[in-house]
Design a protein around this motif. Structure first.
Motif, PDB file in Angstrom:
ATOM      1  N   TRP A  67      -4.259 -14.060  -2.610  1.00 36.86           N
ATOM      2  CA  TRP A  67      -4.858 -12.814  -3.072  1.00 36.86           C
ATOM      3  C   TRP A  67      -3.869 -11.645  -3.066  1.00 36.86           C
ATOM      4  O   TRP A  67      -3.974 -10.728  -3.881  1.00 36.86           O
ATOM      5  N   TYR A  68      -2.887 -11.657  -2.138  1.00 34.54           N
ATOM      6  CA  TYR A  68      -2.001 -10.502  -2.014  1.00 34.54           C
ATOM      7  C   TYR A  68      -0.990 -10.401  -3.158  1.00 34.54           C
ATOM      8  O   TYR A  68      -0.256  -9.424  -3.244  1.00 34.54           O
ATOM      9  N   TYR A  69      -0.941 -11.400  -4.030  1.00 31.26           N
ATOM     10  CA  TYR A  69      -0.131 -11.267  -5.238  1.00 31.26           C
ATOM     11  C   TYR A  69      -0.885 -10.523  -6.341  1.00 31.26           C
ATOM     12  O   TYR A  69      -0.297 -10.185  -7.370  1.00 31.26           O
ATOM     13  N   ARG A  70      -2.156 -10.282  -6.127  1.00 30.14           N
ATOM     14  CA  ARG A  70      -2.980  -9.625  -7.156  1.00 30.14           C
ATOM     15  C   ARG A  70      -3.531  -8.270  -6.698  1.00 30.14           C
ATOM     16  O   ARG A  70      -4.254  -7.618  -7.435  1.00 30.14           O
ATOM     17  N   GLU A  71      -3.218  -7.869  -5.471  1.00 31.25           N
ATOM     18  CA  GLU A  71      -3.669  -6.572  -4.954  1.00 31.25           C
ATOM     19  C   GLU A  71      -2.497  -5.914  -4.243  1.00 31.25           C
ATOM     20  O   GLU A  71      -2.029  -6.417  -3.226  1.00 31.25           O
ATOM     21  N   TYR A  72      -2.010  -4.812  -4.788  1.00 22.81           N
ATOM     22  CA  TYR A  72      -0.743  -4.257  -4.311  1.00 22.81           C
ATOM     23  C   TYR A  72      -0.706  -2.749  -4.521  1.00 22.81           C
ATOM     24  O   TYR A  72      -1.592  -2.159  -5.142  1.00 22.81           O
ATOM     25  N   PHE A  73       0.354  -2.115  -4.014  1.00 18.74           N
ATOM     26  CA  PHE A  73       0.581  -0.689  -4.232  1.00 18.74           C
ATOM     27  C   PHE A  73       1.766  -0.502  -5.176  1.00 18.74           C
ATOM     28  O   PHE A  73       2.830  -1.101  -4.973  1.00 18.74           O
ATOM     29  N   ASP A  74       1.560   0.326  -6.183  1.00 21.90           N
ATOM     30  CA  ASP A  74       2.628   0.730  -7.090  1.00 21.90           C
ATOM     31  C   ASP A  74       3.206   2.035  -6.549  1.00 21.90           C
ATOM     32  O   ASP A  74       2.515   3.055  -6.502  1.00 21.90           O
ATOM     33  N   LEU A  75       4.469   2.011  -6.128  1.00 21.19           N
ATOM     34  CA  LEU A  75       5.083   3.179  -5.500  1.00 21.19           C
ATOM     35  C   LEU A  75       5.115   4.379  -6.445  1.00 21.19           C
ATOM     36  O   LEU A  75       5.012   5.526  -5.996  1.00 21.19           O
TER      37      LEU A  75
END
Length: 233
Positions: free
Chosen positions: A71-79
């Motif tokens: 799942w963490y490849y699909r939910e992230y922060f864009d700096l």
């Protein structure tokens, strides 16, 4: 090639290395060994500089190769988005580069641009500085199911198309698209074949210079720690 000039990575280097599936498996092991328990893992998020690396390139490549990802490849922060939230006076259309964000936060660039580990260190320095200044990373981005980057207005396919008035390098061994105000190709240095090139370049250079002044002048709105923050990895 474009990728080699940008990153220093050649086709021969890739052929000597493991597969994408192997690299993902190794990263998954690292995450699970570094974060203890489900609660810590649920708080973990990847931070990227823009949408290209994770949301466009890795997502489409894993879909093409039918590689399953956590799942963490699909939910992230864009700096870039987080920088906008912290310094909201910048126009929404402006997508800051790492150098711009570092300069605005009184940080120095570590290493060489477009080198994976060095870019990661610079991203980490920006994240830490934002946290020290009180920014909260509380709303991660989610890659929607069946995501198609070519229908995403935030995605620019800089290998084939880009913003209006961009120009394609006439060097047959290059062929990279360049941004409108570049008077020569940023990768092979071939000159732009356009009689209006000089005027266009001058106008855009002035705009860039004004924008750099805007960053510098507005630093007074923030109280920074006395010395730039750096991390050792």
């Amino acid at each position: 090639s474009y990728a080699t000039k940008l990153t220093g990575i050649s086709q021969e280097m890739l052929l000597r290395e493991h597969s994408l599936q192997h690299a993902i498996n190794e990263f998954d092991k690292f995450v699970k060994t570094q974060l203890e328990g489900d609660s810590e893992q649920q708080q973990f998020r990847i931070v990227t500089d823009g949408i290209w690396d994770l949301q466009v390139q890795l997502y489409t490549e894993t879909q093409k190769k039918e590689i399953k990802t956590d799942w963490y490849y699909r939910e992230y922060f864009d700096l870039k988005d987080e920088f906008h939230k912290f310094l909201p006076w910048f126009p929404e259309s402006y997508r800051p580069g790492l150098n711009d964000m570092l300069k605005a936060l009184d940080l120095n660039f570590v290493g060489k641009p477009h080198q994976g580990l060095d870019d990661s260190r610079n991203i980490a320095n920006i994240v830490i500085k934002l946290l020290l200044l009180g920014h909260s990373f509380d709303t991660p981005k989610s890659i929607p199911p069946q995501y198609d980057p070519y229908n995403d207005p935030k995605f620019v396919d800089f290998g084939s198309t880009t913003e209006p008035d961009a120009w394609k390098c006439t060097n047959t061994t290059c062929g990279v698209w360049n941004r409108p105000w570049f008077y020569k190709c940023r990768f092979c240095t071939a000159m732009r074949n356009n009689k209006n090139n000089h005027n266009n370049h001058s106008n855009h250079s002035n705009n860039n210079h004004n924008h750099e002044n805007y960053i510098t002048n507005n630093q007074s709105k923030i109280t920074f720690p006395p010395t730039p923050l750096s991390i050792n990895t």
